[in-house]
Design an enzyme around this catalytic site. Sequence first.
Site, PDB file in Angstrom:
ATOM      1  N   THR A   1       0.879  -1.177   0.000  1.00  0.00           N
ATOM      2  CA  THR A   1       0.000   0.000   0.000  1.00  0.00           C
ATOM      3  C   THR A   1       0.910   1.219   0.000  1.00  0.00           C
ATOM      4  OG1 THR A   1      -1.838  -1.047   1.132  1.00  0.00           O
ATOM      5  CG2 THR A   1      -1.558   1.314   1.543  1.00  0.00           C
TER       6      THR A   1
ATOM      7  N   ARG B   1     -14.972  -5.956   0.021  1.00  0.00           N
ATOM      8  CA  ARG B   1     -14.326  -5.595   1.288  1.00  0.00           C
ATOM      9  C   ARG B   1     -13.608  -4.244   1.141  1.00  0.00           C
ATOM     10  NH1 ARG B   1      -8.702  -4.417   2.679  1.00  0.00           N
ATOM     11  NH2 ARG B   1      -8.396  -4.938   4.864  1.00  0.00           N
TER      12      ARG B   1
ATOM     13  N   GLY C   1     -10.937  -1.642   3.156  1.00  0.00           N
ATOM     14  CA  GLY C   1     -10.004  -1.567   4.283  1.00  0.00           C
ATOM     15  C   GLY C   1      -9.963  -0.184   4.895  1.00  0.00           C
ATOM     16  N   ASP C   2      -8.873   0.089   5.590  1.00  0.00           N
ATOM     17  CA  ASP C   2      -8.732   1.369   6.295  1.00  0.00           C
ATOM     18  C   ASP C   2      -8.295   2.514   5.379  1.00  0.00           C
ATOM     19  OD1 ASP C   2      -6.261  -0.081   6.012  1.00  0.00           O
ATOM     20  OD2 ASP C   2      -5.321   1.500   7.198  1.00  0.00           O
TER      21      ASP C   2
ATOM     22  N   THR D   1      -0.456   1.877   6.914  1.00  0.00           N
ATOM     23  CA  THR D   1      -0.437   0.676   6.090  1.00  0.00           C
ATOM     24  C   THR D   1      -0.426  -0.528   7.021  1.00  0.00           C
ATOM     25  OG1 THR D   1       0.745  -0.609   4.440  1.00  0.00           O
ATOM     26  CG2 THR D   1       2.114   0.752   5.881  1.00  0.00           C
ATOM     27  N   GLY D   2      -1.148  -1.559   6.652  1.00  0.00           N
ATOM     28  CA  GLY D   2      -1.181  -2.738   7.513  1.00  0.00           C
ATOM     29  C   GLY D   2      -2.519  -3.438   7.397  1.00  0.00           C
TER      30      GLY D   2
ATOM     31  N   GLY E   1      -5.887  -3.783   7.562  1.00  0.00           N
ATOM     32  CA  GLY E   1      -6.865  -2.704   7.615  1.00  0.00           C
ATOM     33  C   GLY E   1      -7.959  -2.850   8.650  1.00  0.00           C
TER      34      GLY E   1
HETATM   35  N1  ASP Z   1      -4.246  -1.280   4.878  1.00  0.00           N
HETATM   36  C1  ASP Z   1      -4.501  -1.921   3.622  1.00  0.00           C
HETATM   37  C2  ASP Z   1      -5.840  -2.598   3.684  1.00  0.00           C
HETATM   38  O1  ASP Z   1      -6.141  -3.228   4.665  1.00  0.00           O
HETATM   39  C3  ASP Z   1      -3.465  -2.922   3.247  1.00  0.00           C
HETATM   40  C4  ASP Z   1      -2.037  -2.493   3.437  1.00  0.00           C
HETATM   41  O2  ASP Z   1      -1.766  -1.430   3.957  1.00  0.00           O
HETATM   42  O3  ASP Z   1      -1.123  -3.225   3.038  1.00  0.00           O
HETATM   43  O4  ASP Z   1      -6.580  -2.537   2.734  1.00  0.00           O
END
Ligand code: ASP
Length: 349
Positions: free
Chosen positions: A217, A245, A247-248, A268-269, A271
Site C-alpha cells: 500500500t 471488502r 479496508g482502512d 499501512t497494515g 486494515g
Molecule cells: N491497509 C490496507 C488494507 O487493509 C493494506 C495495506 O496497507 O497493506 O486494505
Amino acid sequence: MPHNLKLYFSFFIFPFLIPGIHSTLFAQAAETKYVMVIHGGAGTILKSSMSAEKEKAYTEALTLALQQGYTLLKAGKTSLDAVEAAIRVLEDSPLFNAGKGSVFTHDGRNELDASIMNGKTLEAGAVAGVTTVRNPISAARAVMEKSQHVMMAGPGAEQFAKEAGIEMVDASYFKTRERWEALQKAIRDDSLKNKPDQGNKKPAKAGVINKDNKFGTVGAVALDHAGNLAAGTSTGGMTNKKYGRIGDSPVIGAGTYANNATAGISCTGWGEFYIRCVVAHDISALMEYKGLSVEQATQTVLDKVSKLGGDGGIIALDKNGHAAMPFNTAGMYRGTVSSEGKIEIMIYR
Ligand code: ASP
C-alpha cells in the site's frame, strides 16, 4: 569582569565549556526538518529474501516519488499537490499494491481504495472499490474538491471520476502476473487450512485474509511553504479479500488523517485492525488533547494495534517538520525528504 563581558561569556562561551550544553545546542542547530514522508507498505520484508535488483527498483521508485513531491513543494505548490504527485508515481509502478500492481480479490478482480485530506481545512475525499480509475488518489482529490461528499464507492465513484475528467482505464490494466500468483497461493493455503482431514468442522470460508497477504500500500504526507499539511493513502487492499471488502486506506480517521494543528498521517497494515483502532485520528487526538509528540502518539497507537493482533506501520509528519515512521512488521518501504532536499530511503528494521 565588566557586565558586558560577563553576558558575552555566559551566552557564547560558557555553554561550550560544558559538553552536555554544547551538544544540545549543536543538536538543535543541526535538527533535520522534513517536508515529505512516504511509505510503500509494511510486511514480512526481509533482506534475506530480497534480490539486489528488486531492492534497487524499490529504492528508485520511492526516490522518484519523493523527487516529484519535493520539486512541487520547492516551486511553491501545496502539500496536496505534492502528496497527489508522489502517490501517482507509486500507483503507476507495478511494484506497489496500489494502482497498477494492485492485489486481487477472492474472485480475481482488482478493487482499489484511496483517500486524501487537507490539514488546513480538514476537507477530505475518498474512493472505495473502484476498478477502472487509473489513479485513485486523483479521484479521491476530485471527490474532495469537486463534490459535496467525502467518500464515494464502486460504479458511482467511477462515474463521478469520469465526469471530473479523471483518466479511466480498462480493468485489465491493473493486473500483474505476480499478484495473480499471490492470489492462487492464498486460495491454495486457505483450502489446505480448511480441509476436513485437518480437523476443521466448519465449512471453508471464501476470501480469508492472512496477515502476509498484504504488501505495498502507498501513502504520503507533506508540509508546504505555507505550513499546511496534507496526507494521502492508496491501495489495492489485501490479497484474497472478499469482493466488496473495504479496508482502512479510504477511511478518513483510520488510514489517513491530516490536521495542521497536529500532524498528517498515512497508515499501512491489516486494515480491519486500523479501522477498529481508528488509528490516524487517534494519533492526531493524542497530540491535540494530550500534547504527545508525533513519535509518542504514533507509537502509542501502533502498540494498541499490536495488542489486538494487528500489524503494519504508520508514517506521520507534524506541523514543525518532525517525522515518525514506526512499524511492527519486519520491514516497511519508506522514505523522507528534508527541507534541504536530502532524500533517504529505508526498507528494513
Ligand atoms: N491497509 C490496507 C488494507 O487493509 C493494506 C495495506 O496497507 O497493506 O486494505
